[in-house]
Design a protein around this motif. Sequence first.
Motif, PDB file in Angstrom:
ATOM      1  N   LEU A 239       3.230 -20.783   2.985  1.00  0.00           N
ATOM      2  CA  LEU A 239       2.805 -20.194   4.064  1.00  0.00           C
ATOM      3  C   LEU A 239       1.620 -19.137   3.756  1.00  0.00           C
ATOM      4  N   PHE A 240       1.859 -18.350   2.817  1.00  0.00           N
ATOM      5  CA  PHE A 240       0.877 -17.073   2.608  1.00  0.00           C
ATOM      6  C   PHE A 240      -0.425 -17.726   1.820  1.00  0.00           C
ATOM      7  N   ALA A 241      -0.084 -18.656   0.985  1.00  0.00           N
ATOM      8  CA  ALA A 241      -1.508 -19.257   0.253  1.00  0.00           C
ATOM      9  C   ALA A 241      -1.950 -19.990   1.231  1.00  0.00           C
ATOM     10  N   VAL A 242      -1.687 -20.737   2.256  1.00  0.00           N
ATOM     11  CA  VAL A 242      -2.397 -21.232   3.284  1.00  0.00           C
ATOM     12  C   VAL A 242      -3.126 -20.501   3.972  1.00  0.00           C
ATOM     13  N   ILE A 243      -2.478 -19.448   4.444  1.00  0.00           N
ATOM     14  CA  ILE A 243      -3.484 -17.986   5.220  1.00  0.00           C
ATOM     15  C   ILE A 243      -4.367 -17.841   4.465  1.00  0.00           C
ATOM     16  N   ALA A 244      -4.265 -17.355   3.160  1.00  0.00           N
ATOM     17  CA  ALA A 244      -5.387 -16.688   2.111  1.00  0.00           C
ATOM     18  C   ALA A 244      -6.326 -17.685   2.053  1.00  0.00           C
ATOM     19  N   GLN A 245      -6.061 -18.794   1.674  1.00  0.00           N
ATOM     20  CA  GLN A 245      -7.110 -19.795   1.604  1.00  0.00           C
ATOM     21  C   GLN A 245      -8.042 -20.232   2.760  1.00  0.00           C
ATOM     22  N   SER A 246      -7.265 -20.211   3.924  1.00  0.00           N
ATOM     23  CA  SER A 246      -8.245 -20.423   5.120  1.00  0.00           C
ATOM     24  C   SER A 246      -9.167 -19.376   5.417  1.00  0.00           C
ATOM     25  N   ILE A 247      -8.690 -18.271   5.058  1.00  0.00           N
ATOM     26  CA  ILE A 247      -9.628 -17.078   5.322  1.00  0.00           C
ATOM     27  C   ILE A 247     -10.893 -17.065   4.274  1.00  0.00           C
ATOM     28  N   LEU A 248     -10.391 -17.447   3.043  1.00  0.00           N
ATOM     29  CA  LEU A 248     -11.378 -17.352   1.790  1.00  0.00           C
ATOM     30  C   LEU A 248     -12.476 -18.379   2.022  1.00  0.00           C
ATOM     31  N   CYS A 249     -12.193 -19.411   2.667  1.00  0.00           N
ATOM     32  CA  CYS A 249     -13.157 -20.588   2.874  1.00  0.00           C
ATOM     33  C   CYS A 249     -14.330 -20.130   3.555  1.00  0.00           C
ATOM     34  N   HIS A 250     -14.231 -18.962   4.274  1.00  0.00           N
ATOM     35  CA  HIS A 250     -15.180 -18.540   5.144  1.00  0.00           C
ATOM     36  C   HIS A 250     -16.106 -17.517   4.645  1.00  0.00           C
ATOM     37  N   VAL A 251     -15.651 -17.006   3.510  1.00  0.00           N
ATOM     38  CA  VAL A 251     -16.472 -15.717   2.743  1.00  0.00           C
ATOM     39  C   VAL A 251     -17.746 -16.157   2.237  1.00  0.00           C
ATOM     40  N   LYS A 252     -18.771 -15.380   2.513  1.00  0.00           N
ATOM     41  CA  LYS A 252     -20.478 -15.852   2.038  1.00  0.00           C
ATOM     42  C   LYS A 252     -20.640 -14.973   0.610  1.00  0.00           C
ATOM     43  N   ASN A 253     -19.921 -14.108   0.346  1.00  0.00           N
ATOM     44  CA  ASN A 253     -20.457 -13.188  -0.572  1.00  0.00           C
ATOM     45  C   ASN A 253     -19.422 -12.332  -1.527  1.00  0.00           C
ATOM     46  N   ILE A 254     -19.713 -11.639  -2.595  1.00  0.00           N
ATOM     47  CA  ILE A 254     -18.569 -11.026  -3.547  1.00  0.00           C
ATOM     48  C   ILE A 254     -18.014  -9.880  -2.850  1.00  0.00           C
ATOM     49  N   ARG A 255     -18.620  -9.361  -1.930  1.00  0.00           N
ATOM     50  CA  ARG A 255     -18.038  -8.184  -1.125  1.00  0.00           C
ATOM     51  C   ARG A 255     -16.932  -8.695  -0.126  1.00  0.00           C
ATOM     52  N   GLN A 256     -17.362 -10.056   0.615  1.00  0.00           N
ATOM     53  CA  GLN A 256     -16.622 -10.491   1.518  1.00  0.00           C
ATOM     54  C   GLN A 256     -15.050 -10.929   0.726  1.00  0.00           C
ATOM     55  N   ILE A 257     -15.428 -11.509  -0.406  1.00  0.00           N
ATOM     56  CA  ILE A 257     -14.174 -11.994  -1.276  1.00  0.00           C
ATOM     57  C   ILE A 257     -13.511 -10.760  -1.591  1.00  0.00           C
ATOM     58  N   LEU A 258     -13.926  -9.728  -2.171  1.00  0.00           N
ATOM     59  CA  LEU A 258     -13.215  -8.450  -2.597  1.00  0.00           C
ATOM     60  C   LEU A 258     -12.513  -7.844  -1.452  1.00  0.00           C
ATOM     61  N   SER A 259     -13.129  -7.879  -0.246  1.00  0.00           N
ATOM     62  CA  SER A 259     -12.433  -7.178   0.983  1.00  0.00           C
ATOM     63  C   SER A 259     -11.394  -8.029   1.379  1.00  0.00           C
ATOM     64  N   VAL A 260     -11.585  -9.447   1.566  1.00  0.00           N
ATOM     65  CA  VAL A 260     -10.523 -10.058   1.829  1.00  0.00           C
ATOM     66  C   VAL A 260      -8.985 -10.150   0.926  1.00  0.00           C
ATOM     67  N   LEU A 261      -9.320 -10.218  -0.531  1.00  0.00           N
ATOM     68  CA  LEU A 261      -8.175 -10.294  -1.411  1.00  0.00           C
ATOM     69  C   LEU A 261      -7.465  -9.028  -1.359  1.00  0.00           C
ATOM     70  N   VAL A 262      -8.283  -7.935  -1.189  1.00  0.00           N
ATOM     71  CA  VAL A 262      -7.548  -6.536  -1.354  1.00  0.00           C
ATOM     72  C   VAL A 262      -7.100  -6.232   0.147  1.00  0.00           C
ATOM     73  N   LEU A 263      -7.709  -6.613   1.236  1.00  0.00           N
ATOM     74  CA  LEU A 263      -6.974  -6.148   2.469  1.00  0.00           C
ATOM     75  C   LEU A 263      -5.892  -7.334   2.842  1.00  0.00           C
ATOM     76  N   LEU A 264      -5.906  -8.267   2.240  1.00  0.00           N
ATOM     77  CA  LEU A 264      -4.748  -9.206   2.491  1.00  0.00           C
ATOM     78  C   LEU A 264      -3.411  -8.501   1.962  1.00  0.00           C
TER      79      LEU A 264
END
Length: 332
Positions: free
Chosen positions: A23-48
């Motif tokens: 479940l958690f991996a699906v949620i994370a991948q679904s969000i990460l597929c919409h990021v557009k730069n390294i700042r968004q990647i870092l934000s998603v990974l940390v805030l998750l």
Amino acid sequence: DFRTLAILFCLMAVMAGFQENGLFAVIAQSILCHVKNIRQILSVLVLLCFFCSMFITNDVALITFVPLTIIVFHMLDAKLKKGLIPTIVLQTIAANLGSMLTPLGNPQNLYLYEKSGSDIGSFLLLMLPFTFVSLLLLCAWILIICHRESTAIQVNFEKKASIQSPLSVLGFSLLFLTCLLTVLHVIPWKITLNIVLISMIGYSRKTFKKIDYSLLFTFTALFIFIGNIGRIPFFHDTIANIINGHETLTAILASQFMSNVPAAILLSGFTRQYADLIIGVNLGGLGTLIASMASLISFKFLAKEMPEKKGAYLLYFTISSLVFLVLLMSLS
């Protein structure tokens, strides 16, 4: 304290079930597929890690999202891969800080919540200022790290995560709701324990292997130790005099050497100032690597992936964690 042990077991079983079903991996991948730069990647990974740890515990958040972070950074070019250590460090700090908001976030909170007899509203209000400031500090740290990087990035996973059994996820969701109602004293803990045990035996026996029994045994041993030492007048009076009026600071210092879970159980036997103790053991998860045992999870993943960078990781983690600790201590 059978109630605390039972609820802790049930929560770990439910989280193991969610993780086992992806479940958690699906949620994370679904969000990460919409990021557009390294700042968004870092934000998603940390805030998750920050927000999920409030409900799935800091340990589960790091076990789930740190390996995913390593996979994501393998997709990036060499220039951006140097951000792996700062990202994992921030994820670890975020998991420890996000988890302090709720009784479900970490074992010491669950224990002290039950021990203090606090209601959920009072607990949330107590930790909300620290959690809110922590969020601001994490966002500021991310902006500092990424202020020069604006390269466009598209994250595409070769192997898409999927939920193994939607029916099982629904079942574990109902069990999680039952655990939550038990924490809120709506459902008796014995009923919840029986429901979880019967459900797992009937439908998900393999989940038993995923539970961290060492944590349960540690709790049990500490309960016995504190119960015995508390009955010896000399030790009881000595420790009580040391921490009297200095619960928060004592908890922070004790956590640096023995981890915040043992510190919470140890000190709770010698003071009634539970609010100060809750603040202390939660902030005490920052600082050294062993201040929160959850931090060792991230270190193990990094050490396996980049063994030559263990020293650099420890240095970056310690400095970053101490900065967060000092800033948050100013609120206490």
